[in-house]
Enzyme design. Structure first.
Site, short mmCIF file in Angstrom:
data_model
loop_
_atom_site.label_atom_id
_atom_site.label_comp_id
_atom_site.label_asym_id
_atom_site.label_seq_id
_atom_site.Cartn_x
_atom_site.Cartn_y
_atom_site.Cartn_z
CB SER A 146 -0.90 -0.11 1.18
OG SER A 146 -1.50 1.24 1.49
CE1 TYR A 159 -4.56 -1.35 4.93
CE2 TYR A 159 -3.65 0.79 4.48
CZ TYR A 159 -4.02 -0.51 4.15
OH TYR A 159 -4.01 -0.56 2.77
#
Length: 267
Positions: A146, A159
């Site tokens: 990501s 995250y």
């Protein structure tokens, strides 16, 4: 560099394959003649995709309904391929998820499951399938991380941290096997339409890097595989942002992450 124009005789395993980026990887690989092992939590969606790809491309497709956030799941899928006599030559670790909010108010079980999915499952799956590729002198591993991997992000702390783990691990392993005939690539999407429930925050988050489509992410990945890149960020704005935050002082980067998250998500 790799020639990915034809992959007949190769079996590709894709996690998180029931929709979004994973389903797009499956379609592109099937178009090139690869047989598939598709893994996801949604059995019905997997079977529908598998049927479509078999009909369109005449490839073999095995589906496995499995939650990769559960301990032992990567071992289970590896053992399943051994049971079927399948040699995985192209691995896409795409399954992932995210929960946000203040760490002091987080659900420990939910965060642990997310870290298992985004980090542990990527590491273990890579380690289980890598030896076979090295012994054969060929193979490809794509780990979907990501753009958040490049910025410690308050209110998305676990995250972003789990994605940073996957990013660092992928680059290190790629360097280890650089001379072994195995190609390892980290692909870092920004905000991408995937069909997940968390997409209620997409309109706000998309203001930062632009809303991307799975087709664009996979195109970016295939182009990078045709180069010598070890890592690629999808989308020009996302790539520019990733380069920028890596050059900022740590304190400034964290402050930026906090302002960005609170403004765009309301956490």
């Amino acid at each position: 560099m790799q020639d990915l124009s034809r992959l007949s005789g190769t079996t590709a395993l894709i996690t998180g394959a029931s929709g979004g980026i994973g389903a797009e990887f499956a379609a592109r690989l099937a178009q090139r003649g690869a047989d598939l092992v598709l893994v996801a939590r949604s059995g019905d969606k997997l079977e529908a995709l598998a049927s479509s790809l078999r009909s369109a491309h005449g490839v073999r497709v095995l589906t496995e309904k499995l939650d990769l956030s559960e301990p032992g799941a990567p071992r289970a899928i590896f053992e399943r391929t051994v049971e079927h006599g399948i040699e995985v030559g192209f691995l896409v670790n795409n399954a992932g998820g995210g929960v946000g909010g203040a760490a002091a108010k987080a659900d420990p079980a939910g965060v642990a499951a997310m870290v298992n999915l985004n980090g542990q499952a990527v590491v273990e799956s890579t380690i289980r399938f890598l030896p076979g590729m090295v012994s054969r002198g060929r193979g490809t591993i794509v780990n979907v991380t990501s753009a958040s991997a490049f910025l410690p992000t308050p209110y998305l702390a676990a995250y972003a941290g789990s994605k940073a783990m996957a990013q660092s691990f992928t680059l290190a392993v790629g360097a280890e096997v650089a001379d072994a005939g195995v190609r390892v690539l980290a692909v870092s999407p920004g905000v991408t339409v995937t069909g997940q429930k968390s997409e209620d925050i997409l309109p706000a988050m998309a203001r930062l890097g632009g809303l991307r489509q799975p087709e664009q992410v996979v195109t970016t990945a295939f182009r990078a595989l045709g180069s010598r890149k070890a890592s690629v960020v999808d989308g020009r704005r996302n790539a520019l942002f990733a380069r920028l935050v890596q050059r900022l002082p740590d304190r400034t980067a964290r402050a930026l992450g906090r302002r960005m998250t609170t403004r765009l998500t309301g956490f």
